[in-house]
Write a protein that holds these residues in place. Structure first.
Motif, PDB file in Angstrom:
ATOM      1  N   GLN A  78       1.618 -52.343-124.958  1.00  0.00           N
ATOM      2  CA  GLN A  78       2.832 -52.895-125.576  1.00  0.00           C
ATOM      3  C   GLN A  78       3.572 -51.825-126.361  1.00  0.00           C
ATOM      4  N   LEU A  79       2.835 -50.987-127.062  1.00  0.00           N
ATOM      5  CA  LEU A  79       3.460 -49.900-127.810  1.00  0.00           C
ATOM      6  C   LEU A  79       4.144 -48.928-126.850  1.00  0.00           C
ATOM      7  N   PHE A  80       3.491 -48.628-125.726  1.00  0.00           N
ATOM      8  CA  PHE A  80       4.073 -47.774-124.682  1.00  0.00           C
ATOM      9  C   PHE A  80       5.434 -48.329-124.261  1.00  0.00           C
ATOM     10  N   ALA A  81       5.453 -49.613-123.920  1.00  0.00           N
ATOM     11  CA  ALA A  81       6.691 -50.260-123.463  1.00  0.00           C
ATOM     12  C   ALA A  81       7.749 -50.261-124.565  1.00  0.00           C
ATOM     13  N   ASP A  82       7.355 -50.571-125.775  1.00  0.00           N
ATOM     14  CA  ASP A  82       8.303 -50.625-126.887  1.00  0.00           C
ATOM     15  C   ASP A  82       8.938 -49.265-127.157  1.00  0.00           C
ATOM     16  N   ILE A  83       8.133 -48.223-127.119  1.00  0.00           N
ATOM     17  CA  ILE A  83       8.646 -46.869-127.379  1.00  0.00           C
ATOM     18  C   ILE A  83       9.665 -46.485-126.318  1.00  0.00           C
ATOM     19  N   ILE A  84       9.346 -46.748-125.059  1.00  0.00           N
ATOM     20  CA  ILE A  84      10.286 -46.398-123.984  1.00  0.00           C
ATOM     21  C   ILE A  84      11.563 -47.218-124.103  1.00  0.00           C
ATOM     22  N   LYS A  85      11.433 -48.525-124.284  1.00  0.00           N
ATOM     23  CA  LYS A  85      12.625 -49.383-124.363  1.00  0.00           C
ATOM     24  C   LYS A  85      13.519 -49.016-125.546  1.00  0.00           C
ATOM     25  N   LYS A  86      12.909 -48.650-126.654  1.00  0.00           N
ATOM     26  CA  LYS A  86      13.681 -48.283-127.847  1.00  0.00           C
ATOM     27  C   LYS A  86      14.460 -46.978-127.634  1.00  0.00           C
ATOM     28  N   ASN A  87      13.982 -46.131-126.727  1.00  0.00           N
ATOM     29  CA  ASN A  87      14.582 -44.814-126.541  1.00  0.00           C
ATOM     30  C   ASN A  87      15.311 -44.644-125.212  1.00  0.00           C
ATOM     31  N   LEU A  88      15.661 -45.749-124.572  1.00  0.00           N
ATOM     32  CA  LEU A  88      16.431 -45.683-123.326  1.00  0.00           C
ATOM     33  C   LEU A  88      17.781 -45.019-123.572  1.00  0.00           C
ATOM     34  N   ASP A  89      18.190 -44.182-122.638  1.00  0.00           N
ATOM     35  CA  ASP A  89      19.511 -43.540-122.684  1.00  0.00           C
ATOM     36  C   ASP A  89      19.755 -42.728-123.943  1.00  0.00           C
ATOM     37  N   THR A  90      18.692 -42.231-124.558  1.00  0.00           N
ATOM     38  CA  THR A  90      18.833 -41.443-125.774  1.00  0.00           C
ATOM     39  C   THR A  90      18.470 -39.982-125.546  1.00  0.00           C
ATOM     40  N   TYR A  91      17.777 -39.706-124.444  1.00  0.00           N
ATOM     41  CA  TYR A  91      17.268 -38.357-124.177  1.00  0.00           C
ATOM     42  C   TYR A  91      17.757 -37.857-122.821  1.00  0.00           C
ATOM     43  N   ASN A  92      17.787 -36.519-122.713  1.00  0.00           N
ATOM     44  CA  ASN A  92      18.144 -35.902-121.443  1.00  0.00           C
ATOM     45  C   ASN A  92      16.970 -35.900-120.475  1.00  0.00           C
ATOM     46  N   TYR A  93      15.761 -35.796-121.008  1.00  0.00           N
ATOM     47  CA  TYR A  93      14.550 -35.772-120.177  1.00  0.00           C
ATOM     48  C   TYR A  93      13.440 -36.560-120.858  1.00  0.00           C
ATOM     49  N   TYR A  94      12.589 -37.174-120.044  1.00  0.00           N
ATOM     50  CA  TYR A  94      11.465 -37.959-120.527  1.00  0.00           C
ATOM     51  C   TYR A  94      10.195 -37.396-119.907  1.00  0.00           C
ATOM     52  N   VAL A  95       9.307 -36.866-120.736  1.00  0.00           N
ATOM     53  CA  VAL A  95       8.009 -36.364-120.288  1.00  0.00           C
ATOM     54  C   VAL A  95       6.984 -37.383-120.775  1.00  0.00           C
ATOM     55  N   ILE A  96       6.296 -38.003-119.822  1.00  0.00           N
ATOM     56  CA  ILE A  96       5.434 -39.139-120.156  1.00  0.00           C
ATOM     57  C   ILE A  96       4.022 -38.904-119.646  1.00  0.00           C
ATOM     58  N   MET A  97       3.058 -39.161-120.517  1.00  0.00           N
ATOM     59  CA  MET A  97       1.647 -39.108-120.178  1.00  0.00           C
ATOM     60  C   MET A  97       1.091 -40.521-120.372  1.00  0.00           C
ATOM     61  N   PRO A  98       1.070 -41.327-119.292  1.00  0.00           N
ATOM     62  CA  PRO A  98       0.689 -42.733-119.444  1.00  0.00           C
ATOM     63  C   PRO A  98      -0.799 -42.990-119.614  1.00  0.00           C
ATOM     64  N   ALA A  99      -1.648 -42.033-119.293  1.00  0.00           N
ATOM     65  CA  ALA A  99      -3.106 -42.211-119.357  1.00  0.00           C
ATOM     66  C   ALA A  99      -3.509 -43.307-118.374  1.00  0.00           C
ATOM     67  N   ASN A 100      -4.416 -44.170-118.760  1.00  0.00           N
ATOM     68  CA  ASN A 100      -4.922 -45.197-117.852  1.00  0.00           C
ATOM     69  C   ASN A 100      -4.307 -46.574-118.095  1.00  0.00           C
ATOM     70  N   LEU A 101      -3.117 -46.626-118.644  1.00  0.00           N
ATOM     71  CA  LEU A 101      -2.470 -47.912-118.872  1.00  0.00           C
ATOM     72  C   LEU A 101      -2.101 -48.550-117.533  1.00  0.00           C
ATOM     73  N   ARG A 102      -2.186 -49.873-117.477  1.00  0.00           N
ATOM     74  CA  ARG A 102      -1.838 -50.598-116.249  1.00  0.00           C
ATOM     75  C   ARG A 102      -0.456 -51.227-116.399  1.00  0.00           C
ATOM     76  N   ASP A 103       0.157 -51.467-115.267  1.00  0.00           N
ATOM     77  CA  ASP A 103       1.428 -52.199-115.213  1.00  0.00           C
ATOM     78  C   ASP A 103       2.517 -51.594-116.094  1.00  0.00           C
ATOM     79  N   ILE A 104       2.633 -50.286-116.040  1.00  0.00           N
ATOM     80  CA  ILE A 104       3.671 -49.620-116.829  1.00  0.00           C
ATOM     81  C   ILE A 104       4.841 -49.172-115.953  1.00  0.00           C
ATOM     82  N   GLU A 105       4.711 -49.409-114.652  1.00  0.00           N
ATOM     83  CA  GLU A 105       5.734 -48.947-113.723  1.00  0.00           C
ATOM     84  C   GLU A 105       7.107 -49.535-114.043  1.00  0.00           C
ATOM     85  N   ALA A 106       7.144 -50.801-114.470  1.00  0.00           N
ATOM     86  CA  ALA A 106       8.421 -51.439-114.789  1.00  0.00           C
ATOM     87  C   ALA A 106       9.121 -50.704-115.930  1.00  0.00           C
TER      88      ALA A 106
END
Length: 136
Positions: A78-106
């Motif tokens: 949930q924190l993963f999703a919240d961080i991404i949603k809060k920062n949509l369209d704010t950065y030029n590039y997104y470098v993400i290390m998802p680890a073993n989280l499931r269902d994060i593709e959306a």
């Protein structure tokens, strides 16, 4: 001036992290460092020696023209999703290390493909997103 020219300028300044906007209030200056050409969103699972080395390498390589903001999801989906949603369209590039989280593709699908770099173990759906990036 053309309205489109002004909106394009605002968009560029916002992408560079110089201004931000608040609905109903307008635009305001948040950073007067006009040398920053790009903003990088860096999302790690946790801080450890490897991630620290990666961060230091990015800072060394990109230091003067790029602002790098680091976030941690601590293996919390949930924190993963919240961080991404809060920062949509704010950065030029997104470098993400998802680890073993499931269902994060959306969440990753919310980002523009040409702005996303995935670092870590890749599951089939993320591999599809990753391989679709034309610049790689």
């Amino acid at each position: 001036m053309s309205r489109d020219t002004v909106l394009t300028a605002f968009s560029e300044l916002k992408n560079r992290g110089i201004i931000n906007s608040t609905g109903g209030k307008g635009y305001y200056v948040v950073n007067n460092n006009i040398r920053i050409q790009s903003k990088v969103f860096l999302l790690f699972d946790e801080l450890n020696a490897i991630k620290e080395d990666l961060y230091k390498a990015l800072i060394r390589y990109l230091a003067n023209e790029v602002q790098i903001d680091v976030f941690f999801h601590h293996y919390d989906q949930q924190l993963f999703a919240d961080i991404i949603k809060k920062n949509l369209d704010t950065y030029n590039y997104y470098v993400i290390m998802p680890a073993n989280l499931r269902d994060i593709e959306a969440c990753i699908d919310l980002l523009e493909d040409d702005k996303v770099y995935i670092l870590d173990q890749l599951r089939p759906r993320i591999i599809k997103i990753f391989c679709s990036l034309s610049r790689l």
